[in-house]
Design a protein around this motif. Structure first.
Motif, PDB file in Angstrom:
ATOM      1  N   MET A   1       0.854  -1.182   0.000  1.00  0.00           N
ATOM      2  CA  MET A   1       0.000   0.000   0.000  1.00  0.00           C
ATOM      3  C   MET A   1       0.893   1.237   0.000  1.00  0.00           C
ATOM      4  O   MET A   1       1.607   1.478   0.957  1.00  0.00           O
ATOM      5  N   ALA A   2       0.905   1.984  -1.084  1.00  0.00           N
ATOM      6  CA  ALA A   2       1.930   3.011  -1.257  1.00  0.00           C
ATOM      7  C   ALA A   2       1.370   4.420  -1.239  1.00  0.00           C
ATOM      8  O   ALA A   2       0.190   4.658  -1.440  1.00  0.00           O
ATOM      9  N   LEU A   3       2.265   5.351  -0.993  1.00  0.00           N
ATOM     10  CA  LEU A   3       2.002   6.746  -1.291  1.00  0.00           C
ATOM     11  C   LEU A   3       2.293   6.968  -2.772  1.00  0.00           C
ATOM     12  O   LEU A   3       2.899   6.120  -3.435  1.00  0.00           O
ATOM     13  N   ALA A   4       1.855   8.092  -3.288  1.00  0.00           N
ATOM     14  CA  ALA A   4       2.113   8.378  -4.694  1.00  0.00           C
ATOM     15  C   ALA A   4       3.558   8.846  -4.838  1.00  0.00           C
ATOM     16  O   ALA A   4       3.904   9.939  -4.430  1.00  0.00           O
ATOM     17  N   GLY A   5       4.387   8.013  -5.399  1.00  0.00           N
ATOM     18  CA  GLY A   5       5.773   8.429  -5.620  1.00  0.00           C
ATOM     19  C   GLY A   5       6.725   7.257  -5.609  1.00  0.00           C
ATOM     20  O   GLY A   5       6.557   6.300  -4.849  1.00  0.00           O
ATOM     21  N   ALA A   6       7.725   7.336  -6.484  1.00  0.00           N
ATOM     22  CA  ALA A   6       8.711   6.257  -6.589  1.00  0.00           C
ATOM     23  C   ALA A   6       9.479   6.060  -5.288  1.00  0.00           C
ATOM     24  O   ALA A   6       9.900   4.945  -4.978  1.00  0.00           O
ATOM     25  N   HIS A   7       9.641   7.147  -4.518  1.00  0.00           N
ATOM     26  CA  HIS A   7      10.436   7.049  -3.292  1.00  0.00           C
ATOM     27  C   HIS A   7       9.789   6.142  -2.258  1.00  0.00           C
ATOM     28  O   HIS A   7      10.466   5.620  -1.369  1.00  0.00           O
ATOM     29  N   SER A   8       8.480   5.939  -2.339  1.00  0.00           N
ATOM     30  CA  SER A   8       7.818   5.037  -1.395  1.00  0.00           C
ATOM     31  C   SER A   8       7.558   3.667  -2.002  1.00  0.00           C
ATOM     32  O   SER A   8       7.430   2.677  -1.272  1.00  0.00           O
ATOM     33  N   ILE A   9       7.474   3.581  -3.316  1.00  0.00           N
ATOM     34  CA  ILE A   9       7.146   2.322  -3.973  1.00  0.00           C
ATOM     35  C   ILE A   9       8.389   1.473  -4.233  1.00  0.00           C
ATOM     36  O   ILE A   9       8.412   0.274  -3.913  1.00  0.00           O
ATOM     37  N   ILE A  10       9.443   2.069  -4.791  1.00  0.00           N
ATOM     38  CA  ILE A  10      10.596   1.286  -5.231  1.00  0.00           C
ATOM     39  C   ILE A  10      11.339   0.608  -4.079  1.00  0.00           C
ATOM     40  O   ILE A  10      11.627  -0.595  -4.154  1.00  0.00           O
ATOM     41  N   PRO A  11      11.669   1.300  -2.976  1.00  0.00           N
ATOM     42  CA  PRO A  11      12.358   0.601  -1.882  1.00  0.00           C
ATOM     43  C   PRO A  11      11.526  -0.535  -1.293  1.00  0.00           C
ATOM     44  O   PRO A  11      12.053  -1.614  -0.997  1.00  0.00           O
ATOM     45  N   ALA A  12      10.227  -0.291  -1.110  1.00  0.00           N
ATOM     46  CA  ALA A  12       9.360  -1.344  -0.569  1.00  0.00           C
ATOM     47  C   ALA A  12       9.305  -2.533  -1.518  1.00  0.00           C
ATOM     48  O   ALA A  12       9.358  -3.695  -1.086  1.00  0.00           O
ATOM     49  N   ALA A  13       9.220  -2.267  -2.812  1.00  0.00           N
ATOM     50  CA  ALA A  13       9.183  -3.344  -3.803  1.00  0.00           C
ATOM     51  C   ALA A  13      10.469  -4.159  -3.766  1.00  0.00           C
ATOM     52  O   ALA A  13      10.435  -5.388  -3.876  1.00  0.00           O
ATOM     53  N   ALA A  14      11.597  -3.485  -3.602  1.00  0.00           N
ATOM     54  CA  ALA A  14      12.883  -4.182  -3.551  1.00  0.00           C
ATOM     55  C   ALA A  14      12.936  -5.154  -2.375  1.00  0.00           C
ATOM     56  O   ALA A  14      13.420  -6.286  -2.500  1.00  0.00           O
ATOM     57  N   VAL A  15      12.404  -4.712  -1.226  1.00  0.00           N
ATOM     58  CA  VAL A  15      12.428  -5.571  -0.035  1.00  0.00           C
ATOM     59  C   VAL A  15      11.446  -6.730  -0.195  1.00  0.00           C
ATOM     60  O   VAL A  15      11.764  -7.883   0.141  1.00  0.00           O
ATOM     61  N   PHE A  16      10.242  -6.466  -0.712  1.00  0.00           N
ATOM     62  CA  PHE A  16       9.270  -7.538  -0.939  1.00  0.00           C
ATOM     63  C   PHE A  16       9.845  -8.603  -1.871  1.00  0.00           C
ATOM     64  O   PHE A  16       9.702  -9.800  -1.631  1.00  0.00           O
ATOM     65  N   ASN A  17      10.490  -8.154  -2.939  1.00  0.00           N
ATOM     66  CA  ASN A  17      11.051  -9.102  -3.899  1.00  0.00           C
ATOM     67  C   ASN A  17      12.203  -9.895  -3.294  1.00  0.00           C
ATOM     68  O   ASN A  17      12.338 -11.097  -3.547  1.00  0.00           O
ATOM     69  N   ALA A  18      13.028  -9.231  -2.488  1.00  0.00           N
ATOM     70  CA  ALA A  18      14.136  -9.929  -1.833  1.00  0.00           C
ATOM     71  C   ALA A  18      13.624 -10.999  -0.877  1.00  0.00           C
ATOM     72  O   ALA A  18      14.244 -12.057  -0.709  1.00  0.00           O
ATOM     73  N   ALA A  19      12.475 -10.729  -0.246  1.00  0.00           N
ATOM     74  CA  ALA A  19      11.873 -11.684   0.686  1.00  0.00           C
ATOM     75  C   ALA A  19      11.057 -12.755  -0.029  1.00  0.00           C
ATOM     76  O   ALA A  19      10.498 -13.641   0.622  1.00  0.00           O
ATOM     77  N   LYS A  20      10.991 -12.637  -1.364  1.00  0.00           N
ATOM     78  CA  LYS A  20      10.183 -13.558  -2.181  1.00  0.00           C
ATOM     79  C   LYS A  20       8.719 -13.554  -1.728  1.00  0.00           C
ATOM     80  O   LYS A  20       8.059 -14.602  -1.643  1.00  0.00           O
ATOM     81  N   GLU A  21       8.242 -12.370  -1.453  1.00  0.00           N
ATOM     82  CA  GLU A  21       6.859 -12.193  -1.004  1.00  0.00           C
ATOM     83  C   GLU A  21       5.897 -12.251  -2.192  1.00  0.00           C
ATOM     84  O   GLU A  21       6.248 -11.852  -3.311  1.00  0.00           O
ATOM     85  N   ASN A  22       4.705 -12.746  -1.960  1.00  0.00           N
ATOM     86  CA  ASN A  22       3.625 -12.706  -2.939  1.00  0.00           C
ATOM     87  C   ASN A  22       2.830 -11.434  -2.661  1.00  0.00           C
ATOM     88  O   ASN A  22       2.058 -11.383  -1.705  1.00  0.00           O
ATOM     89  N   TRP A  23       3.043 -10.409  -3.468  1.00  0.00           N
ATOM     90  CA  TRP A  23       2.482  -9.115  -3.123  1.00  0.00           C
ATOM     91  C   TRP A  23       1.909  -8.415  -4.347  1.00  0.00           C
ATOM     92  O   TRP A  23       2.217  -8.754  -5.486  1.00  0.00           O
ATOM     93  N   THR A  24       1.073  -7.430  -4.066  1.00  0.00           N
ATOM     94  CA  THR A  24       0.534  -6.575  -5.107  1.00  0.00           C
ATOM     95  C   THR A  24       0.489  -5.151  -4.583  1.00  0.00           C
ATOM     96  O   THR A  24       0.609  -4.918  -3.372  1.00  0.00           O
ATOM     97  N   LEU A  25       0.328  -4.207  -5.473  1.00  0.00           N
ATOM     98  CA  LEU A  25       0.323  -2.788  -5.119  1.00  0.00           C
ATOM     99  C   LEU A  25      -1.072  -2.218  -5.320  1.00  0.00           C
ATOM    100  O   LEU A  25      -1.676  -2.410  -6.377  1.00  0.00           O
ATOM    101  N   SER A  26      -1.589  -1.543  -4.314  1.00  0.00           N
ATOM    102  CA  SER A  26      -2.921  -0.960  -4.416  1.00  0.00           C
ATOM    103  C   SER A  26      -2.933   0.202  -5.400  1.00  0.00           C
ATOM    104  O   SER A  26      -2.001   0.994  -5.469  1.00  0.00           O
ATOM    105  N   PHE A  27      -4.021   0.291  -6.141  1.00  0.00           N
ATOM    106  CA  PHE A  27      -4.238   1.435  -7.021  1.00  0.00           C
ATOM    107  C   PHE A  27      -4.498   2.700  -6.207  1.00  0.00           C
ATOM    108  O   PHE A  27      -4.204   3.805  -6.632  1.00  0.00           O
ATOM    109  N   PHE A  28      -5.053   2.520  -5.003  1.00  0.00           N
ATOM    110  CA  PHE A  28      -5.440   3.656  -4.169  1.00  0.00           C
ATOM    111  C   PHE A  28      -4.288   4.090  -3.275  1.00  0.00           C
ATOM    112  O   PHE A  28      -3.611   3.266  -2.655  1.00  0.00           O
ATOM    113  N   GLU A  29      -4.082   5.390  -3.197  1.00  0.00           N
ATOM    114  CA  GLU A  29      -3.054   5.939  -2.307  1.00  0.00           C
ATOM    115  C   GLU A  29      -3.449   5.693  -0.855  1.00  0.00           C
ATOM    116  O   GLU A  29      -4.625   5.789  -0.490  1.00  0.00           O
ATOM    117  N   ALA A  30      -2.470   5.371  -0.025  1.00  0.00           N
ATOM    118  CA  ALA A  30      -2.755   4.964   1.350  1.00  0.00           C
ATOM    119  C   ALA A  30      -3.154   6.124   2.261  1.00  0.00           C
ATOM    120  O   ALA A  30      -3.944   5.952   3.188  1.00  0.00           O
TER     121      ALA A  30
END
Length: 229
Positions: free
Chosen positions: A1-30
């Motif tokens: 669940m992200a704020l609008a902006g790469a600075h909040s999405i990209i680092p979180a995505a990197a950690v989720f992927n490193a953890a091999k998490e099954n995840w998705t990103l909400s269309f709605f801003e948190a």
């Protein structure tokens, strides 16, 4: 669940992927602007968009990004739901404890790190131990800003005040002088936090009072220190 902006999405995505998490990103801003303006009807309307999407996808956990208000509203006002609500900081601490991700201390070698507890996350949300556990894995020299984080001073940008920008800058700088002195006394070179508005306010304090710190999001620090070997 992200704020609008790469600075909040990209680092979180990197950690989720490193953890091999099954995840998705909400269309709605948190972030919930209904809560910022004190409108219960709009707060529920904005909140329900995320709740309904989580129910549709049958997710097991809704992870809220580094936004204090978004976390408190989702955690405390969404009612009983079939999914768990967690702050991204709690999730990262869990990944580290379970060995799903590893981080390197040498990334921040020679740095003195302190942490600011956002009001909505710490004092209103109870997330106190997790950021410190994460920083123990990252920092060689971590220093508390106050003897007890439960009673730490507000950064001065709370309640969406910082979002008003230049109109409130003078007031915010004067009212948060005590926080600036608290930061200075740690002699920190990195000031970490886990809230978007707090990051903005602390960056303004850093410039105004010439604190000489590097203000960073905790999630970004985790992402930067990931050991992918």
């Amino acid at each position: 669940m992200a704020l609008a902006g790469a600075h909040s999405i990209i680092p979180a995505a990197a950690v989720f992927n490193a953890a091999k998490e099954n995840w998705t990103l909400s269309f709605f801003e948190a972030v919930n602007f209904g809560a910022f303006v004190g409108d219960p009807t709009r707060t529920k309307l904005i909140l329900d968009r995320i709740v309904q999407e989580a129910l549709r996808l049958k997710v097991k956990e809704v992870c809220i990004c580094e936004c204090g208000t978004a976390y408190r509203v989702m955690k405390q006002l969404s009612g009983r739901q079939p999914f768990k609500v967690s702050l991204v900081t709690e999730v990262h601490a869990r990944y580290l404890r379970e060995g799903r991700i590893r981080v390197r201390k040498d990334v921040f070698q020679g740095q003195v790190i302190t942490y600011y507890d956002p009001c909505q996350i710490a004092r209103n949300g109870g997330v106190l131990t997790e950021p410190r556990y994460i920083l123990q894995q990252l920092a060689e020299d971590y220093r508390e800003m106050a003897p007890d984080p439960r009673y730490n001073y507000c950064c001065g940008g709370g309640g969406g005040l910082v979002a008003l920008g230049e109109d409130t800058l003078d007031f915010r700088m004067k009212s948060a002088r005590v926080k600036a002195e608290q930061v200075r006394q740690t002699q920190a070179t990195i000031l970490a936090t886990a809230c978007e508005n707090c990051h903005t306010q602390l960056s303004d304090l850093n410039k105004h009072y010439d604190l000489g710190v590097n203000v960073q999001f905790l999630t970004s620090m985790v992402a930067d220190a990931l050991d992918l070997s």
